[in-house]
Design a protein around this motif. Sequence first.
Motif, PDB file in Angstrom:
ATOM      1  N   LYS A 109       0.814  -1.212   0.000  1.00  0.00           N
ATOM      2  CA  LYS A 109       0.000   0.000   0.000  1.00  0.00           C
ATOM      3  C   LYS A 109       0.850   1.267   0.000  1.00  0.00           C
ATOM      4  O   LYS A 109       0.346   2.351  -0.292  1.00  0.00           O
ATOM      5  N   ALA A 110       2.137   1.127   0.339  1.00  0.00           N
ATOM      6  CA  ALA A 110       3.002   2.294   0.453  1.00  0.00           C
ATOM      7  C   ALA A 110       3.932   2.474  -0.742  1.00  0.00           C
ATOM      8  O   ALA A 110       4.745   3.391  -0.756  1.00  0.00           O
ATOM      9  N   TRP A 111       3.830   1.595  -1.761  1.00  0.00           N
ATOM     10  CA  TRP A 111       4.592   1.781  -3.005  1.00  0.00           C
ATOM     11  C   TRP A 111       3.808   1.118  -4.132  1.00  0.00           C
ATOM     12  O   TRP A 111       2.860   0.381  -3.916  1.00  0.00           O
ATOM     13  N   ASN A 112       4.186   1.396  -5.363  1.00  0.00           N
ATOM     14  CA  ASN A 112       3.401   0.957  -6.529  1.00  0.00           C
ATOM     15  C   ASN A 112       3.692  -0.491  -6.872  1.00  0.00           C
ATOM     16  O   ASN A 112       4.273  -0.811  -7.930  1.00  0.00           O
ATOM     17  N   TYR A 113       3.278  -1.402  -5.995  1.00  0.00           N
ATOM     18  CA  TYR A 113       3.580  -2.825  -6.181  1.00  0.00           C
ATOM     19  C   TYR A 113       2.875  -3.390  -7.410  1.00  0.00           C
ATOM     20  O   TYR A 113       3.487  -4.084  -8.234  1.00  0.00           O
ATOM     21  N   GLU A 114       1.566  -3.136  -7.549  1.00  0.00           N
ATOM     22  CA  GLU A 114       0.796  -3.701  -8.663  1.00  0.00           C
ATOM     23  C   GLU A 114       1.333  -3.217 -10.011  1.00  0.00           C
ATOM     24  O   GLU A 114       1.463  -3.998 -10.956  1.00  0.00           O
ATOM     25  N   GLN A 115       1.647  -1.962 -10.107  1.00  0.00           N
ATOM     26  CA  GLN A 115       2.187  -1.425 -11.356  1.00  0.00           C
ATOM     27  C   GLN A 115       3.584  -1.989 -11.637  1.00  0.00           C
ATOM     28  O   GLN A 115       3.937  -2.249 -12.791  1.00  0.00           O
ATOM     29  N   PHE A 116       4.343  -2.226 -10.591  1.00  0.00           N
ATOM     30  CA  PHE A 116       5.718  -2.707 -10.754  1.00  0.00           C
ATOM     31  C   PHE A 116       5.748  -4.132 -11.284  1.00  0.00           C
ATOM     32  O   PHE A 116       6.523  -4.454 -12.203  1.00  0.00           O
ATOM     33  N   TYR A 147      16.745 -12.570 -11.752  1.00  0.00           N
ATOM     34  CA  TYR A 147      15.559 -12.997 -11.003  1.00  0.00           C
ATOM     35  C   TYR A 147      14.272 -12.421 -11.609  1.00  0.00           C
ATOM     36  O   TYR A 147      13.201 -13.040 -11.513  1.00  0.00           O
ATOM     37  N   TRP A 148      14.371 -11.234 -12.211  1.00  0.00           N
ATOM     38  CA  TRP A 148      13.167 -10.689 -12.834  1.00  0.00           C
ATOM     39  C   TRP A 148      12.749 -11.518 -14.045  1.00  0.00           C
ATOM     40  O   TRP A 148      11.556 -11.649 -14.337  1.00  0.00           O
ATOM     41  N   TRP A 149      13.722 -12.096 -14.755  1.00  0.00           N
ATOM     42  CA  TRP A 149      13.388 -12.983 -15.867  1.00  0.00           C
ATOM     43  C   TRP A 149      12.642 -14.216 -15.358  1.00  0.00           C
ATOM     44  O   TRP A 149      11.741 -14.729 -16.017  1.00  0.00           O
ATOM     45  N   ARG A 150      12.986 -14.691 -14.182  1.00  0.00           N
ATOM     46  CA  ARG A 150      12.258 -15.812 -13.601  1.00  0.00           C
ATOM     47  C   ARG A 150      10.838 -15.417 -13.210  1.00  0.00           C
ATOM     48  O   ARG A 150       9.916 -16.228 -13.297  1.00  0.00           O
ATOM     49  N   VAL A 151      10.670 -14.171 -12.769  1.00  0.00           N
ATOM     50  CA  VAL A 151       9.317 -13.698 -12.464  1.00  0.00           C
ATOM     51  C   VAL A 151       8.471 -13.695 -13.728  1.00  0.00           C
ATOM     52  O   VAL A 151       7.305 -14.119 -13.723  1.00  0.00           O
ATOM     53  N   LEU A 158       7.612 -11.887  -6.771  1.00  0.00           N
ATOM     54  CA  LEU A 158       8.174 -10.755  -6.042  1.00  0.00           C
ATOM     55  C   LEU A 158       7.352 -10.506  -4.790  1.00  0.00           C
ATOM     56  O   LEU A 158       6.124 -10.378  -4.854  1.00  0.00           O
ATOM     57  N   ALA A 159       8.018 -10.455  -3.619  1.00  0.00           N
ATOM     58  CA  ALA A 159       7.325 -10.188  -2.366  1.00  0.00           C
ATOM     59  C   ALA A 159       6.757  -8.777  -2.373  1.00  0.00           C
ATOM     60  O   ALA A 159       7.332  -7.860  -2.970  1.00  0.00           O
ATOM     61  N   SER A 160       5.641  -8.596  -1.688  1.00  0.00           N
ATOM     62  CA  SER A 160       4.959  -7.304  -1.709  1.00  0.00           C
ATOM     63  C   SER A 160       5.628  -6.263  -0.825  1.00  0.00           C
ATOM     64  O   SER A 160       5.372  -5.072  -0.986  1.00  0.00           O
ATOM     65  N   THR A 161       6.475  -6.689   0.105  1.00  0.00           N
ATOM     66  CA  THR A 161       7.159  -5.748   1.000  1.00  0.00           C
ATOM     67  C   THR A 161       8.481  -5.318   0.395  1.00  0.00           C
ATOM     68  O   THR A 161       9.317  -6.159   0.041  1.00  0.00           O
ATOM     69  N   LEU A 162       8.669  -4.018   0.270  1.00  0.00           N
ATOM     70  CA  LEU A 162       9.902  -3.437  -0.253  1.00  0.00           C
ATOM     71  C   LEU A 162      10.699  -2.840   0.904  1.00  0.00           C
ATOM     72  O   LEU A 162      10.138  -2.151   1.757  1.00  0.00           O
ATOM     73  N   ILE A 163      11.994  -3.102   0.927  1.00  0.00           N
ATOM     74  CA  ILE A 163      12.869  -2.614   1.987  1.00  0.00           C
ATOM     75  C   ILE A 163      13.770  -1.518   1.424  1.00  0.00           C
ATOM     76  O   ILE A 163      14.443  -1.728   0.408  1.00  0.00           O
ATOM     77  N   ILE A 164      13.753  -0.375   2.067  1.00  0.00           N
ATOM     78  CA  ILE A 164      14.622   0.745   1.697  1.00  0.00           C
ATOM     79  C   ILE A 164      15.628   0.951   2.827  1.00  0.00           C
ATOM     80  O   ILE A 164      15.238   1.097   3.985  1.00  0.00           O
ATOM     81  N   LYS A 165      16.899   0.942   2.487  1.00  0.00           N
ATOM     82  CA  LYS A 165      17.926   1.103   3.504  1.00  0.00           C
ATOM     83  C   LYS A 165      19.026   2.030   2.986  1.00  0.00           C
ATOM     84  O   LYS A 165      19.230   2.161   1.768  1.00  0.00           O
ATOM     85  N   GLU A 178      10.660 -14.762  -4.160  1.00  0.00           N
ATOM     86  CA  GLU A 178      10.323 -16.108  -3.696  1.00  0.00           C
ATOM     87  C   GLU A 178      10.394 -17.044  -4.898  1.00  0.00           C
ATOM     88  O   GLU A 178       9.578 -16.970  -5.813  1.00  0.00           O
ATOM     89  N   ILE A 179      11.400 -17.914  -4.890  1.00  0.00           N
ATOM     90  CA  ILE A 179      11.700 -18.758  -6.049  1.00  0.00           C
ATOM     91  C   ILE A 179      11.077 -20.132  -5.853  1.00  0.00           C
ATOM     92  O   ILE A 179      11.190 -20.741  -4.777  1.00  0.00           O
ATOM     93  N   LYS A 180      10.449 -20.636  -6.889  1.00  0.00           N
ATOM     94  CA  LYS A 180       9.889 -21.981  -6.847  1.00  0.00           C
ATOM     95  C   LYS A 180      10.998 -22.998  -7.140  1.00  0.00           C
ATOM     96  O   LYS A 180      11.771 -22.825  -8.078  1.00  0.00           O
ATOM     97  N   PRO A 181      11.102 -24.056  -6.329  1.00  0.00           N
ATOM     98  CA  PRO A 181      12.135 -25.072  -6.584  1.00  0.00           C
ATOM     99  C   PRO A 181      11.958 -25.715  -7.953  1.00  0.00           C
ATOM    100  O   PRO A 181      10.844 -26.040  -8.374  1.00  0.00           O
TER     101      PRO A 181
END
Length: 485
Positions: A109-116, A147-151, A158-165, A178-181
Motif C-alpha cells: 500500500k506504500a509503493w506501486n507494487y501492482e504497477q511494478f 531474477y526478474w526474468w524468472r518472475v 516478487l514479495a509485496s514488502t519493499l525494503i529501503i535502507k 520467492e523462487i519456486k524449486p
Amino acid sequence: MLCRAVAVELEVPKGVSKLLYSVESAYLGIVREVAVYAVANNVTSATELQGLFYSKYRSEYQGLHAHLIIQAIRQASEVAKSFVERRRKGLVSKPYPEVRSVSIRFTEKAWNYEQFIHSTAPVRLELSLPGGRTEVWLRPHKRFWLYWWRVLNGEAELASTLIIKRRLNRWYAVFVFEIKPRREVPQSVVAFDINENTVAVGKIDLASTVSKVVNWNRQYMIPELYTIRTDFGRLARRYERVRNAIIDRLKQSFTLPSGNYVNVANTREFRKRVKRLRERVRKLGRVRQVASELTKNPSIIITEELGENPQESMISDVGKDELRHRIKQTPFKALEKAVGDKALERGSKIFHVSSYRNSRVCPIHFTRLERTDDWHVLKCPLGHLVDRDYASILNMLWKTTPEAWVKGVWWNLRREINWGEYEGKSNPSIPYETVSHLWAHLKTFKASEQSPAVLARGKPMNPTGEADEGGGEETTQKRRRPEGG
C-alpha cells in the motif's frame, strides 16, 4: 519456497534524499521507543503494541504513511523478542536494546507494487513519502534482471514488502524474490564430505553409467573422486594469530592499578579493529563457491547427517586447544545449508545418510581399515591403502543402495552399535549364499582382456589409420601408371 534478496541502488535527487532522511529518522525513533517499552513492560506482542502506540504516532507523525507506522511497531516487536531471548541466554549486559539503524519497510500500500509487477522492464518506483507519492529511478544490475526474468517466466514471485535502507549515504531498494524449486531430471550422483581444509567429492555420471558402454568398459563404473580446497582451518589459524597480536598491542592501554589486565576482547577498540579483518565474509564466499560447484548440474546429492551441533561431538575427545578452535570455526552446518538451498534452486535433491563408520571401512572389501603412520591414509587388511576422505564418500554412495544389500554388508546402521560384538560374525538375517553371490558379482567388475579398463579401439575406416583424406589406398598398393603416360 526459496527467498533471495537483491539490493538495487536508487537515483535519489537532493530533495528526495531529504524526504527519505526524515522518514528514516521518524521510523528509527518509533522502533527505539517501542522496543524499550516492550522489554521494560514484558509486552512483545505486535498486536498489543500496535493497539498501544498506533494512535499516538499517527497524530505525532501526520505526514508519515500509516503502513510505515505499523511496520515500525512490528519491527520493534521483533527487536524486543530477540533481546529477551538473548538476555535469557545471558548474551547481553544492558537492560534495554540499542537500535542504531533500521531498514524501512514499505508494504504494497506504500509503493506501486501492482504497477511494478505488471511491468516488463521496471526501472522506477513510487514511494509514499511525506510529500505524497514520489517517483524514484532504479539502477538495475545483472542479478536483478536474472531474477526478474524468472518472475516473467513464472518461476519466481516478487514479495509485496519493499525494503529501503541507507548505507554510506546511498539509498538502496531491497527486493525479495520467492523462487519456486526446480524439478529437473538428475544427471549425476554426487557425494561430498566436509573436512577442516577440504571438501571431498565423489561423482557418478548417470548418463554413462546406465548406457551400454558399461557392459564392455568398466572404467565408467568408477566414480570421479576429487577435492575442493577451502582452507577453513588455515584461515582460522591465521585470524587467531592476528587477534592475539591485536590483544597484545592493546593490553598496555587497559592495565588495572593491581597490574592485571582488562578483558581486551570485550572492549570497543578491539571490536573496531577485528571487524576490518573480514573473516566472516571470506568464509561465506568460500561456502558459496563450494555450493555452486556441487550443484552445477541437476544431481542427487548425498552427505552425512551432521546433527544440530556437529562441532561439539567432534571436539569431545580433542585436548589440543588450537585444534578445538579450528574445528569450531569450520562452518559445517552453513555449508550444508548453502548446498541444500542451491540444490532446490537448480533442480537437485539432497539426501542425508548415517555418518556411522563411513571413514573406517574399506568401500571395496567392506573390512575394517587399520591405522598407518599417516592419519589420513588407512590400510585395508587385504593389502591396499585407502584415503580416509574418499572412503567416506564412497561408503555414503553404498548406503543409498537397496536395503537388503546394505544389511547384508553393513549390519545395522545405528550409531550405538558395538563393533566388537559382531567382529568376525555373519549376518543371520541375510543368507550366506546371497552375500557370496553379490561378492562374486563385485569381483567381475575388475578389468580383463574381455572388458578392458580403457576404450576398445575399433577398426579404422582406412587401412593406414593416419593417412590423409583420399590417400588411404595409395599407401598400401602402388598405383599402376598407364602405359605411355
